[in-house]
Design a protein around this motif. Structure first.
Motif, PDB file in Angstrom:
ATOM      1  N   PRO A  91       0.708  -1.229  -0.029  1.00 57.43           N
ATOM      2  CA  PRO A  91       0.076   0.021   0.064  1.00 57.43           C
ATOM      3  C   PRO A  91       0.751   1.153   0.005  1.00 57.43           C
ATOM      4  O   PRO A  91       0.500   2.109  -0.839  1.00 57.43           O
ATOM      5  N   GLN A  92       1.986   1.334   0.896  1.00 55.99           N
ATOM      6  CA  GLN A  92       2.753   2.276   0.853  1.00 55.99           C
ATOM      7  C   GLN A  92       3.258   2.665  -0.581  1.00 55.99           C
ATOM      8  O   GLN A  92       3.677   3.653  -1.063  1.00 55.99           O
ATOM      9  N   ALA A  93       4.077   1.509  -1.159  1.00 55.93           N
ATOM     10  CA  ALA A  93       4.713   1.674  -2.484  1.00 55.93           C
ATOM     11  C   ALA A  93       3.886   2.050  -3.401  1.00 55.93           C
ATOM     12  O   ALA A  93       3.936   2.858  -4.210  1.00 55.93           O
ATOM     13  N   LEU A  94       2.512   1.682  -3.426  1.00 55.56           N
ATOM     14  CA  LEU A  94       1.575   1.913  -4.626  1.00 55.56           C
ATOM     15  C   LEU A  94       1.329   3.706  -4.468  1.00 55.56           C
ATOM     16  O   LEU A  94       0.929   4.315  -5.402  1.00 55.56           O
ATOM     17  N   LYS A  95       1.160   4.185  -3.251  1.00 49.98           N
ATOM     18  CA  LYS A  95       1.113   5.316  -2.898  1.00 49.98           C
ATOM     19  C   LYS A  95       2.044   6.274  -3.433  1.00 49.98           C
ATOM     20  O   LYS A  95       2.136   7.363  -4.126  1.00 49.98           O
ATOM     21  N   ILE A  96       3.337   5.823  -3.235  1.00 50.11           N
ATOM     22  CA  ILE A  96       4.621   6.565  -3.892  1.00 50.11           C
ATOM     23  C   ILE A  96       4.570   6.634  -5.220  1.00 50.11           C
ATOM     24  O   ILE A  96       4.971   7.717  -5.659  1.00 50.11           O
ATOM     25  N   VAL A  97       4.027   5.399  -6.043  1.00 50.09           N
ATOM     26  CA  VAL A  97       4.187   5.486  -7.349  1.00 50.09           C
ATOM     27  C   VAL A  97       2.870   6.089  -8.028  1.00 50.09           C
ATOM     28  O   VAL A  97       2.731   5.986  -9.375  1.00 50.09           O
TER      29      VAL A  97
END
Length: 225
Positions: A145-151
């Motif tokens: 979830p954090q990675a998707l928010k970053i990208v």
């Protein structure tokens, strides 16, 4: 007045291809994100076989032009199957168009997601493991979830790129924006007006979307400070 009417007509005709262009783009992006996530996890896996499969897929897809991939899937695959005794035809050419755009997008999205996962602080995984989560659950609930928010802004850029890249689908019979303009040009010989109309429609779609992506990037950068 007649001079301007031709440009307006070219723009109006090209607008008729917007539903097909956006439909293919949206579905392809969904496929790209879902498959891209799987490929990203495979490429980061310790299992050498999964890693190799993901790496080979990404390299092949990114190494071949989209138009070539579209021609292979739309015309090459049916011909190959028919030559080997399988009576196969695509019921609608938009189907291979969506598939090829989705598979192509997945190769690029996989790298985006992988970079996003690597950008998440390693302490997040350690904290999740200290709470009793296994690695799989920590990835699913904390890291991804954090990675998707970053990208997320990068997904916006991929959407803009896909809108423009769908223009190659006119070569496999999909009546999208470019195909609409080309058909009008063939019927009227108003070449300049037809393709100016096509270009304007693409700009109407991509410029506001690009501005929105830049706004999202700035907002997320501000929130992270």
């Amino acid at each position: 007045m007649e001079f301007m009417e031709l440009y307006i007509k070219g723009f109006t005709v090209a607008l008729g291809g917007v539903p097909a262009t956006l439909g293919v783009t949206l579905i392809a992006l969904i496929i790209g994100v879902l498959l891209g996530l799987i490929l990203a996890l495979m490429k980061m896996a310790q299992n050498k076989v999964l890693n190799a499969i993901a790496t080979v897929y990404i390299e092949i897809v990114r190494g071949a032009p989209l138009i070539v991939q579209a021609l292979i899937l739309a015309y090459g695959v049916p011909q190959f199957l028919q030559a080997n005794g399988v009576d196969f035809r695509w019921p609608y050419l938009v189907i291979p168009a969506i598939i090829v755009c989705g598979l192509n997008s997945a190769a690029y999205v996989a790298e985006l997601i992988r970079s996003g996962i690597q950008a998440v602080d390693k302490g997040q995984m350690e904290a999740a493991r200290s709470l009793g989560m296994n690695k799989s659950k920590a990835m699913r609930l904390i890291i991804i979830p954090q990675a998707l928010k970053i990208v997320l802004p990068a997904f916006g850029n991929e959407f803009v790129s896909l809108i423009k890249e769908t223009s190659v689908l006119s070569y496999v019979g999909v009546v999208e924006i470019l195909r609409k303009g080309a058909l009008w040009n063939a019927a009227t010989f108003n070449t300049f007006e037809a393709y100016i109309g096509v270009a304007l429609v693409y700009m109407v779609l991509t410029i506001p979307t690009s501005k929105l992506v830049k706004y999202m990037e700035k907002k997320m950068a501000t929130e992270s400070k």
